[in-house]
Design a protein around this motif. Structure first.
Motif, PDB file in Angstrom:
ATOM      1  N   THR A 199      52.581  33.176  36.139  1.00 46.64           N
ATOM      2  CA  THR A 199      52.943  34.246  37.054  1.00 46.64           C
ATOM      3  C   THR A 199      53.545  33.694  38.342  1.00 46.64           C
ATOM      4  O   THR A 199      54.120  34.438  39.112  1.00 46.64           O
ATOM      5  CB  THR A 199      51.709  35.096  37.411  1.00 46.64           C
ATOM      6  N   ASP A 200      53.390  32.406  38.550  1.00 42.52           N
ATOM      7  CA  ASP A 200      53.927  31.791  39.753  1.00 42.52           C
ATOM      8  C   ASP A 200      55.418  31.504  39.569  1.00 42.52           C
ATOM      9  O   ASP A 200      55.806  30.713  38.720  1.00 42.52           O
ATOM     10  CB  ASP A 200      53.157  30.491  40.030  1.00 42.52           C
ATOM     11  N   SER A 253      44.594  36.722  39.380  1.00 41.20           N
ATOM     12  CA  SER A 253      45.054  37.931  40.044  1.00 41.20           C
ATOM     13  C   SER A 253      43.903  38.526  40.856  1.00 41.20           C
ATOM     14  O   SER A 253      42.763  38.558  40.423  1.00 41.20           O
ATOM     15  CB  SER A 253      45.567  38.933  39.019  1.00 41.20           C
ATOM     16  N   THR A 285      47.042  42.094  44.422  1.00 41.02           N
ATOM     17  CA  THR A 285      48.039  41.789  43.413  1.00 41.02           C
ATOM     18  C   THR A 285      48.759  43.068  43.020  1.00 41.02           C
ATOM     19  O   THR A 285      48.132  44.078  42.714  1.00 41.02           O
ATOM     20  CB  THR A 285      47.383  41.146  42.190  1.00 41.02           C
ATOM     21  N   GLN A 315      53.596  40.306  41.454  1.00 39.17           N
ATOM     22  CA  GLN A 315      53.982  39.605  40.224  1.00 39.17           C
ATOM     23  C   GLN A 315      55.107  40.397  39.566  1.00 39.17           C
ATOM     24  O   GLN A 315      54.935  41.559  39.233  1.00 39.17           O
ATOM     25  CB  GLN A 315      52.794  39.527  39.261  1.00 39.17           C
TER      26      GLN A 315
END
Lengths: 291, 515, 327
Positions: A220-221, B33, B40, B73
């Motif tokens: 996710t980074d 998360s 998030t 995200q």
């Protein structure tokens, strides 16, 4: 050294050259369409769908791809995943393939079936997702991309069939000389199997190089995105459903971008390919006499 | 070797295991998360160019104002639906996400994965947010009396219509088009006079919008442009649209019929077939996607295309003008009666920002939504840093200077705060303004009715498959109307049309009596 | 030269070398020692393949996220009924079998043929270039393939296209390719051959590389022509490799090639009569509802049928060619 005796051109050779040449043309034309198109301005592509001459010339798509802030990081990630992944995969695959190929009673066949079943049955995405994120805690690690793809049953069996073609006499004589099983594997089997190792390694490398799905799941980074995921996002950023409001920005050059992404993905593979190729394209020695 | 379908469908088996682990309590759902004091936020699309700078600015301000930060995200569009569902199912603790009926909202509401926000809103603790949400918007977006997310809209209503090449229209003598018949004449004129231009663009994402839709008009349905008061409902996005009785409110009986029995539908099907055969629409509609067609439109290949009243279709002006010198765009809404038509609207938002039940802090998520309802904050995340990424044009417009682009509808679309794009054409501006006023519309009698597909989900799946196979070709004119309709009816009968119809009637009647 | 000799060579060639027959009884410990080599891969399969298979039970559940697996009621074979009650099941199963058989046969044949032909080419440079070129289509994403096909068959806007231009040039009637289901199995097969031919040829080339020189020398002394040698020596020696690919392919014969087919055909219903396969049908009908129980059921059905077919294939193979059996 081998020398090729002068022979007349046989019909089959001629047929082969024509056949391969024909197939090559079928591949070269689309290849050129992709390369040329990726350098042609979107307004031309969108009206004709293709372009065989990059005119009007445009590098917009490549600028979009290469000016992203994370492209360098993405290249690093992809190279890491490809190199480390291929090495690990090749090691694991060779090991299990040799055990299967040996036809050891009570061992080889169960292992073969064990390795085959995952090709048919899959538990699906969520168990894997939970496993990696909540038990192995690998999220945002490159190994989260590598490990779920470590061994491909398909390639295991390709390698098994190659191992089984090894001349038994050599192995037998090594055994008689008292070489242990591991020694035989590392000193004789692997060196003799360079062609298939090259092929399987190449396939793994291609696989890792193109892999974006496990990366999508577990990374996710943004700064750790491998290249294919970055490219996937780029192309999918164009609107996808009618329900979506279009964003206020300029729309990206869709045709050009798709083609340029293909070119960018293929590039490194085409560069790496000749290295692998050495091992499985041998010079023509068929019918030659030793000189 | 290909497991793509499994991938795309989030491979069946899997999801339950998430629930399994979740139920057994050994999963915990604590992972990266939601860690720390950062909320998030799940967003669709790609990371915007220049994102790091904007995010830093946003977080600095957030930290100062509210004491926490956000950590968004991004997931590419094609994967967003599955990724979001996966994260919900895995019990992750992210805070907000984009959801909608066309994503997995029905399912998530049913499984109680979403926080009902109406009470929090009513508490008065989020004044900025409340101020930007019209009471009508809140009222009409409640599902069975509860609001399951912050509706993301930039206008009151959404009416699909046409974005046309005004320069071509003027050249051919159609400078002002107000009705469908004239628009059709323009198309035929384009076909005749402009050899390299296809009059109207259609793509594979829109067959269901062409004939019958709850939009409330079918794009090629002349009857609906003249009588924009249909009561169309379907169990899911690609499912069979039922036309409900126009007087249902009075009689209390919904009497749904399949779309082809509705007024004007067959005529519309025949019109599209004619367009297909006459070359008025592109013949590859079933195979080209939205972005491809838009790119072709921007290159001058088409004379008109689909648009919706979001004020954003004019953004192509510059691209078109660059490709075709002198090209200008305009928006045509051929409603009979024009701005006085008062078409039906459900006012249902296409997109919602939802709060995760398992999120770290629902209060903070609401505070974030409230904070984003303040103009300066909203503009910062929506358009970037003022002066660097964008600059204001007049009082209500903006010009994007960099390539920064943010999916505002997934976090912070507020009808009152959205700036218009600099290039907005006069006609689009007029219609956009019109669409912002709730009083320009009539509330659909089935406005807050959300049919529940659960009781007939298997039949609905079959119906969806049959619709794609037999109805879509019909909608884009690719097959003969009579033959195609026969085939569709047969397939739907086999798929369980009768059951769907009965269920729709039952649910719609219950909805009516519940009022 | 003598026919007898050639036959002898052929027999020698087609008879796979006995691979490590356990003639001498080996101590089990020694075998386990070798078996250790398989350990990393076994660990991988246990963790990343077998552990997640617990997920398969949802195929028998009326799944909902709220209740989880334990809470969700069992519904027996209900999930399986969905697919078979569709009324389309027969056609879709037939399409799946037909298309996959076509793909499998055509790509294997193309791979072998290309490998044989490449092996004939002498110029090293030409050979390498040829190799790289024909390998390249494997990397072209389905969406780009679909763009290229549209250029060829439909043109922008759906009227025209290179093929139709050519047809018109020869005075032949043009075809509305994207509304005619008839030719599509063949079009897709051509695409698959284009895509996979080079890839598979690499596998066969590697196998050819490992054929000992002596085998050919015997043939050459016999005066066999190159075509004869390819036919009588090379092809029989490629048989085990082909058998592996075949068996692996048979196991997946109920899976469609979703990526390629969906990118090309998409939601174009007019082509479904010949192109709709299980995977595309399931994807299309369930994408809206996200009913995971049903999806899992269809997947399980595909797996089980694949398993049965593979078992059958392996048994047949063992009966007729025990030495080269895969599993």
């Amino acid at each position: 050294m081998k020398t090729v005796k002068k022979r007349k051109l046989e019909p089959f050779t001629i047929v082969s050259i024509i056949g391969v040449g024909f197939f090559m043309v079928l591949c070269v034309i689309p290849f050129w369409m992709i390369i040329s198109g990726s350098f042609t301005s979107e307004s031309k592509l969108a009206t004709t769908g293709y372009s065989l001459i990059p005119q009007p010339f445009s590098t917009t798509a490549y600028e979009m791809i290469f000016t992203g802030p994370t492209v360098a990081e993405a290249y690093f990630a992809s190279i890491f995943i490809t190199v480390v992944g291929t090495a690990l995969s090749l090691a694991a695959t060779s090991g299990i393939a040799w055990v299967i190929a040996r036809r050891l009673p009570g061992i080889s066949r169960p292992i073969a079936i064990f390795a085959y079943l995952p090709m048919l049955f899959s538990g699906g995405l969520v168990p894997l997702y939970l496993l990696v994120t909540q038990y192995l805690h690998l999220q945002n690690s490159y190994f989260a991309v590598i490990l779920p793809l470590l061994v491909a049953p398909f390639l295991v069996f390709i390698q098994v069939s190659a191992f089984r073609q090894l001349p038994e006499a050599i192995l037998e004589s090594a055994r008689i000389d008292g070489a242990g099983e591991w020694r035989i594997f590392f000193r004789i089997v692997l060196p003799l199997s360079k062609p298939i190792l090259a092929v399987v390694g190449l396939f793994y490398a291609v696989h890792y190089w193109n892999e974006w799905f496990t990366a999508l799941l577990f990374i996710t980074d943004v700064h750790k995105y491998p290249l294919p995921l970055l490219l996937q996002n780029l192309i999918q950023n164009v609107s996808f459903s009618q329900m979506l409001p279009t964003s206020a920005g300029q729309s990206p050059p869709v045709y050009q971008l798709r083609l340029a992404l293909t070119a960018v993905t293929i590039g490194p593979i085409l560069l790496a390919y000749p290295f692998a190729q050495r091992y499985f394209v041998k010079g023509i020695t068929l019918g030659a006499t030793k000189g | 070797m290909s497991i793509s379908r499994r991938r795309l469908l989030a491979a069946g088996g899997g999801l339950s295991i998430a629930a399994l682990f979740g139920a057994a309590g050994c999963g915990g759902g604590e992972d990266d998360s939601g860690s720390g004091d950062a909320l998030t936020v799940l967003l669709p699309g790609d990371v915007p160019p220049g994102w790091d700078a904007v995010l830093n600015a946003v977080n600095a301000k957030l930290k100062a104002d509210l004491g926490f930060t956000i950590s968004p995200q991004f997931t590419a569009w094609a994967n967003y639906k599955n990724q979001a569902l996966l994260k919900f199912t895995a019990g992750e603790s992210f805070d907000t996400a984009l959801q909608a009926r066309w994503l997995s909202m029905t399912q998530l509401v049913a499984s109680k994965s979403l926080v009902a926000v109406d009470e929090m809103l009513a508490s008065g603790e989020y004044p900025n947010l409340s101020k930007t949400l019209d009471p009508k918007l809140i009222e009409q977006n409640k599902w069975s009396g509860k609001l399951y997310g912050i509706p993301q809209v930039n206008a009151a209503a959404r009416i699909q219509h046409f974005n046309i090449r005004q320069d071509l229209a003027e050249k051919l003598g159609f400078s002002d088009i107000t009705d469908y018949a004239t628009l059709e004449r323009l198309w035929y004129a384009v076909k005749q006079k402009e050899k390299n231009v296809i009059p109207m663009a259609v793509n594979s994402n829109m067959p269901d919008l062409l004939i019958s839709s709850g939009q409330p008009v079918g794009l090629f349905n002349q009857y609906s442009w003249e009588n924009p008061r249909p009561t169309t409902q379907a169990f899911s996005g690609d499912s069979l649209p039922f036309v409900l009785a126009a007087d249902a409110r009075q009689t209390g009986s919904s009497r749904p019929v399949p779309f082809w029995e509705g007024p004007g539908m067959i005529e519309a099907l025949r019109a599209v077939r004619r367009y297909y055969l006459d070359g008025i629409i592109n013949k590859d509609a079933l195979n080209v996607d939205t972005s491809t067609v838009n790119s072709q439109f921007e290159s001058g290949r088409y004379a008109s295309r689909w648009a919706i009243t979001d004020g954003l279709s004019s953004k192509s002006s510059a691209t078109v003008a660059a490709a075709v010198p002198g090209a200008r765009l305009a928006n045509v809404v051929p409603l009979r009666g024009g701005t006085a038509a008062r078409p039906y609207q459900t006012f249902q938002a296409d997109n919602f920002v939802v709060l995760n039940v398992k999120g770290g802090s629902n209060e903070k998520a609401m505070q974030l939504e409230d904070w984003l309802s303040i103009k300066a904050n909203h503009d910062l995340i929506s358009y970037g840093v003022e002066g660097t990424d964008w600059r204001p044009v007049g009082s209500d417009k903006f010009e994007q200077v960099t390539k920064y682009t943010f999916p505002g509808f997934a976090l912070c679309w507020r009808a009152d705060l959205e700036l218009k794009i600099k290039d907005i054409t006069e006609s689009e501006d007029a219609w956009f303004t019109w669409a912002k006023d709730y009083d320009n519309f009539t509330v659909d009698p089935f406005a807050s009715f959300i049919p529940d597909p659960e009781p007939i989900k298997r039949e609905d799946a079959q119906v969806v498959a049959a619709m794609t196979q037999y109805a879509n070709p019909l909608f884009v004119g690719a097959v003969d109307v009579d033959k195609g309709l026969d085939a569709l009816k047969k397939a739907l009968d086999k798929a369980g049309l009768a059951k769907l119809q009965a269920e729709m009637e039952k649910q719609a009647n219950e909805h009516l009596s519940g009022r | 030269m003598s026919a007898l000799q050639t036959r002898e060579v052929r027999r020698a060639a087609s008879k796979p070398k006995p691979a490590a027959p356990a003639r001498r009884p080996r101590p089990l410990r020694g075998n386990l020692w070798v078996g250790l080599l398989a350990l990393p891969a076994i660990a991988f399969f246990v963790v990343f393949a077998y552990l997640p298979m617990v997920g398969l039970i949802v195929a028998f559940k009326e799944f909902n996220v709220a209740d989880g697996v334990f809470g969700s009621p069992w519904n027996g074979l209900d999930n399986f009924r969905y697919f078979f009650s569709s009324g389309e099941a027969g056609r879709i199963l037939l399409n799946t079998l037909l298309l996959n058989t076509l793909f499998l046969a055509a790509t294997l044949a193309a791979g072998i043929t290309l490998a044989l032909m490449l092996n004939e080419i002498r110029g090293r440079f030409f050979k390498r270039v040829a190799q790289s070129t024909i390998f390249f289509p494997y990397f072209v994403s389905p969406i780009v393939i679909s763009i290229i096909l549209q250029v060829l068959l439909a043109g922008v806007g759906g009227s025209g296209g290179a093929v139709n231009d050519a047809l018109a040039g020869f005075g032949l009637p043009t075809v509305d390719w994207y509304t005619q289901p008839g030719p599509w199995p063949w079009i897709l097969t051509v695409v698959k051959v284009w895509q996979m031919g080079g890839y598979l040829s690499v596998i066969f080339l590697a196998a050819i590389t490992s054929i000992p020189e002596e085998v050919y020398e015997a043939g050459a002394i016999d005066g066999a022509s190159r075509a004869q040698m390819a036919w009588r020596i090379t092809i029989p020696l490629l048989r085990p490799t082909a058998a592996v690919l075949l068996v692996l392919g048979v196991g997946r014969i109920f899976y469609g090639d979703f990526g390629t087919i969906y990118a090309i055909v998409g939601d174009n219903g007019t082509l479904f009569p010949t192109t709709d396969v299980i995977d595309t049908y399931v994807f299309r009908s369930l994408r809206q509802l996200g009913d995971f129980g049903t999806t899992a059921a269809v997947g399980l059905f595909q797996s089980v049928v694949g398993f049965i077919l593979v078992t059958a294939a392996v048994l047949i193979q063992r009966k007729y060619a025990k030495e080269s059996s895969v599993l």
